[in-house]
Design a protein around this motif. Structure first.
Motif, mmCIF file in Angstrom:
data_model
loop_
_atom_site.group_PDB
_atom_site.id
_atom_site.type_symbol
_atom_site.label_atom_id
_atom_site.label_comp_id
_atom_site.label_asym_id
_atom_site.label_seq_id
_atom_site.Cartn_x
_atom_site.Cartn_y
_atom_site.Cartn_z
ATOM 1 N N HIS A 44 -17.849 6.888 5.193
ATOM 2 C CA HIS A 44 -17.409 5.539 5.552
ATOM 3 C C HIS A 44 -17.171 4.679 4.317
ATOM 4 C CE1 HIS A 44 -17.884 1.339 7.009
ATOM 5 N NE2 HIS A 44 -17.178 1.806 8.028
ATOM 6 N N SER A 45 -17.970 4.909 3.268
ATOM 7 C CA SER A 45 -17.831 4.124 2.032
ATOM 8 C C SER A 45 -17.862 5.065 0.830
ATOM 9 C CB SER A 45 -18.955 3.085 1.927
ATOM 10 O OG SER A 45 -18.996 2.250 3.052
ATOM 11 N N SER A 47 -16.404 5.178 -2.047
ATOM 12 C CA SER A 47 -16.430 4.622 -3.401
ATOM 13 C C SER A 47 -17.676 3.778 -3.664
ATOM 14 C CB SER A 47 -15.180 3.774 -3.638
ATOM 15 O OG SER A 47 -15.138 2.677 -2.735
ATOM 16 N N LYS A 48 -18.493 3.592 -2.646
ATOM 17 C CA LYS A 48 -19.677 2.732 -2.778
ATOM 18 C C LYS A 48 -20.780 3.393 -3.582
ATOM 19 C CE LYS A 48 -23.153 0.291 0.018
ATOM 20 N NZ LYS A 48 -23.582 -0.029 1.398
#
Length: 220
Positions: A44-45, A47-48
């Motif tokens: 879902h994220s 690059s986080k």
């Protein structure tokens, strides 16, 4: 830039200790007690998260299987946690895409030190401005703004690689794999020393030019 760590471990006490230890070094963390949820958080994220701390013995699936699924869509560094210290488990973990392996019980401070080392090794170099260079592969020469550079074999290899792939970023380990003929014990020291020397030679020609730039937070 603050680094963000994803912890996938079903033991709340371990996760709490890690979150605290990481926060003391300026890291932020998210925690998942299940492998499937951790995978979804990363999807879902993507690059986080800068690194994943992954327990091998999860209640819903094996940490090895989680690693395989992560590697299908992400190259984020992974440090395994396990109560098993057998060599075969360490080998399997590394062969399927893990970057490091820590056996329980462990010191949170030691693990944080490993996190910092792994993040430092995965810092990429920013793309180089190739238009100001003239690369002659046959003569093994490079001109910078019309001036011939005096380079060692490895300096030439590094700079030529960056010029050929000016739109790509490279980690220290990737530079080592592509340029060096033999393994070096200290990747950080070897690469950083050569980059420093190359920069000095470029600045001796043009003090205002900085074609090789450090990408803080995600790269050397």
């Amino acid at each position: 830039m603050q680094n963000h760590i994803l912890i996938i471990d079903d033991e709340a006490s371990i996760a709490d200790n890690l979150i605290y230890a990481l926060s003391m070094e300026g890291f932020t963390s998210d925690w998942s007690s299940l492998g499937v949820d951790g995978i979804e958080m990363l999807k879902h994220s993507p690059s986080k998260y800068d690194l994943v701390i992954l327990d091998v013995g999860l209640p819903d699936t094996s940490g090895f299987e989680v690693c395989k699924q992560i590697r299908a869509f992400s190259e984020v560094p992974i440090i395994f946690l396990t109560a098993r210290g057998e060599e075969i488990d360490r080998v399997i973990g590394l062969e399927i895409g893990g970057d490091d392996y820590v056996v329980k019980p462990f010191s949170p401070r030691e693990l944080v030190a490993r996190v910092k080392l792994r993040l430092r090794k995965n810092k990429p170099l920013e793309p180089i401005e190739a238009s100001i260079f003239s690369l002659d592969e046959d003569r093994h020469t490079i001109h910078f703004k019309g001036v011939l550079l005096t380079l060692t074999t490895y300096e030439f290899g590094i700079l030529a690689l960056l010029i050929r792939h000016q739109e790509r970023v490279f980690t220290r380990e990737q530079l080592m794999e592509r340029v060096w003929r033999e393994h070096q014990d200290s990747i950080d020291r070897v690469i950083d020393t050569h980059i420093k020397t190359i920069r000095a030679k470029l600045k001796s020609i043009d003090k205002q030019s900085s074609p090789i730039v450090t990408h803080r937070g995600s790269g050397l």
